[in-house]
Scaffold this active site. Sequence first.
Site, PDB file in Angstrom:
ATOM      1  N   ASP A 326       2.798  -1.420  -1.132  1.00 12.65           N
ATOM      2  CA  ASP A 326       2.063  -2.509  -0.515  1.00 12.65           C
ATOM      3  C   ASP A 326       2.518  -2.689   0.940  1.00 12.65           C
ATOM      4  O   ASP A 326       3.713  -2.674   1.236  1.00 12.65           O
ATOM      5  CB  ASP A 326       2.322  -3.795  -1.314  1.00 12.65           C
ATOM      6  CG  ASP A 326       1.621  -4.999  -0.746  1.00 12.65           C
ATOM      7  OD1 ASP A 326       0.385  -5.026  -0.774  1.00 12.65           O
ATOM      8  OD2 ASP A 326       2.322  -5.925  -0.270  1.00 12.65           O
ATOM      9  N   GLU A 362      -0.312   1.844   1.419  1.00 11.38           N
ATOM     10  CA  GLU A 362      -1.315   0.965   2.013  1.00 11.38           C
ATOM     11  C   GLU A 362      -0.963   0.946   3.500  1.00 11.38           C
ATOM     12  O   GLU A 362       0.015   0.299   3.890  1.00 11.38           O
ATOM     13  CB  GLU A 362      -1.261  -0.439   1.413  1.00 11.38           C
ATOM     14  CG  GLU A 362      -2.321  -1.356   1.970  1.00 11.38           C
ATOM     15  CD  GLU A 362      -2.218  -2.778   1.429  1.00 11.38           C
ATOM     16  OE1 GLU A 362      -3.270  -3.405   1.225  1.00 11.38           O
ATOM     17  OE2 GLU A 362      -1.088  -3.259   1.214  1.00 11.38           O
TER      18      GLU A 362
END
Length: 656
Positions: A326, A362
């Site tokens: 993330d 990401e």
Amino acid sequence: MGATITETGVNFAVFSAHATAMTLCLFDPSGRQETAMPITDRTGDVWHIHVDGLNAGAIYGFRANGPYAEAHRFNPYKLLLDPYARGHFGRLKWSDALMGYRVGGAKLDQGFDARDSARFVPKSVVVDPSFDWGKACPPRHKMADTVIYEAHIKSLTRLHPDVPPALRGTYGGVTAMIPHLQRLGVTAIELLPIQAFVDDRFLIDKGLSNHWGYNTIGFFAPEPRYARQNPLREMQDMVKSLHLAGIEVILDVVYNHTGESDQMGPTLCFRGLDNASYYRTLGRYYINDAGTGNTLDLTHPAVLRMVMDSLRYWVEHVHIDGFRFDLATVLGREAHGFDPKSGFFDALLQDPVLAGVKLIAEPWDLGPGGYQLGAYPAPFSEWNDRSRDTYRRFWRGDAGMAPELSRRILGSADKFDHSRRTSHSGINFITSHDGFTLTDLVSYSVKRNLANGEDNRDGHDDNHSANMGVEGPDSALTAARNLRKRNLLATLMLSQGVPMLLAGDEVGHSQGGNNNAYAQDNAISWIDWENADQHLLDFTARLIGLRRNHPALRQPLFLHGKPRADGLPDVIWRKADGTPPRPEDWHDANFRLIALELRGDDPLYIVLNGGEDSPITLPDGNWALILDTTRPDISYEPAGAVAPAQSVLVFQPIEA
């Protein structure tokens, strides 16, 4: 580091460079009665103590003494979780006693709060991670052959009729979903965060929760709310069952920040153990590149070691097959900015334990220069938001999208074809947990997030969505919306790269237009299996099967139209009449039908028609139609001469 079971007891080791004293706190089975044991042994910055007679199941925590000024936030009245704890006991109960500072004080540096936090915080548990894996081995699917299914454990299983009621919302519930995953044909399930996390106070005050879980407080502990009794064992059982079914498990991990928030947040773990080491700070304030209040400092050796130890733990003891990082730009940010040769990447890519797992970034964060799509080192793959937006805009009918679509369907070489990267460097997707579902993408032009309690200010405003005439459900638009969904799914599965499908999209799940359901642990997020669109499910499974059966759709190298042995290019773009597009065609805003011929041992001809009915001319030879999104039930018939309006067609040669 952490709690290690020995032949005679348990050894505890915890890092703190700036503490002046450290105490181990042992608790009775209820978690209420506390016994304090000063830690006197210290090797470098690691405090350690061995306690004879302890076993797995022992409950404990730490208290740390030290300065309370500038970047230091020591407070011995706050019980602290072990950053390396393999298990947590109890849930966080919000109270002002969790705060290290005096609530209501004019300045944070006036002094610490003297209320004891022990009865409000989760505690650490000694865990034996050993497990009998039997014959279950990681499937080790090649990245080029991978189809990812992004899912939330509770949203996936809470309403599924084949999941026993006692297992709904649990790790065991995912095991019960294996027949569905096999029917669909996915090769990997990517789970939203399962590392132990906390619910934000502002959400609890509104009667909501941190449903998605992007608020980690324990990087080694499985989240207890997804377990019936033993989180680690139940998670290991889930992974074992998935591996026996040939399905890999990828974890969405959050190493960019923790659940302790900004300078006004609670003291639960890292802040109380060594705030100045764990976090990137400016005095008593925090650098906030993750947009959540704090940012972990992976340039600090002890923090980098913790992250690496955590990754190895999940691979060695839980047999995890990969990680989706993330806001990964945070992890590669050095003092001068993002660096693809940062200490984190160097440590990760040289680690032999992690050498065989899938690594997915990401590729953005909220800090300066945060958007880094295409900048990650091999063998990373990256979430490709350019594909997401292009797929949406082309099928919405935006003008001039043909050139962009041509780049995305061939794997986004403009972003990834460098530094010996392969065509599966991009993770293509239409939707993810963050945003509209597929059904909502074709049903809403405006987000509807009022249930989040933020007056609809949260969530993205520019979604490249279209309601096709009416906002929300409308039976008169069902057929047109279903066709657009099929076109989007077909484009995804026919693109070079790695496709990712959002759980629920294959059955038409809607969140009622909520494009930021992070706090909705209810029917908004829970997949509505009772009203599942079985026709869409069958079609999606057919698409995945088509991708699996045709290597031309999974090529490891980028296609640039280079000549093959016969002197013709490896990929040929064509117009409806079969001729190659001229430069002026590509720049024509109304150029809405593009076709490509994938050549080689497994040739295919793909037509994407975002316009009206159009006659088409196929390449020389005999061809059979194997996919027509306007007629989702057909699988093989002689090729026709017309591309229906708003359609995706796929042809294969007929063998003589």
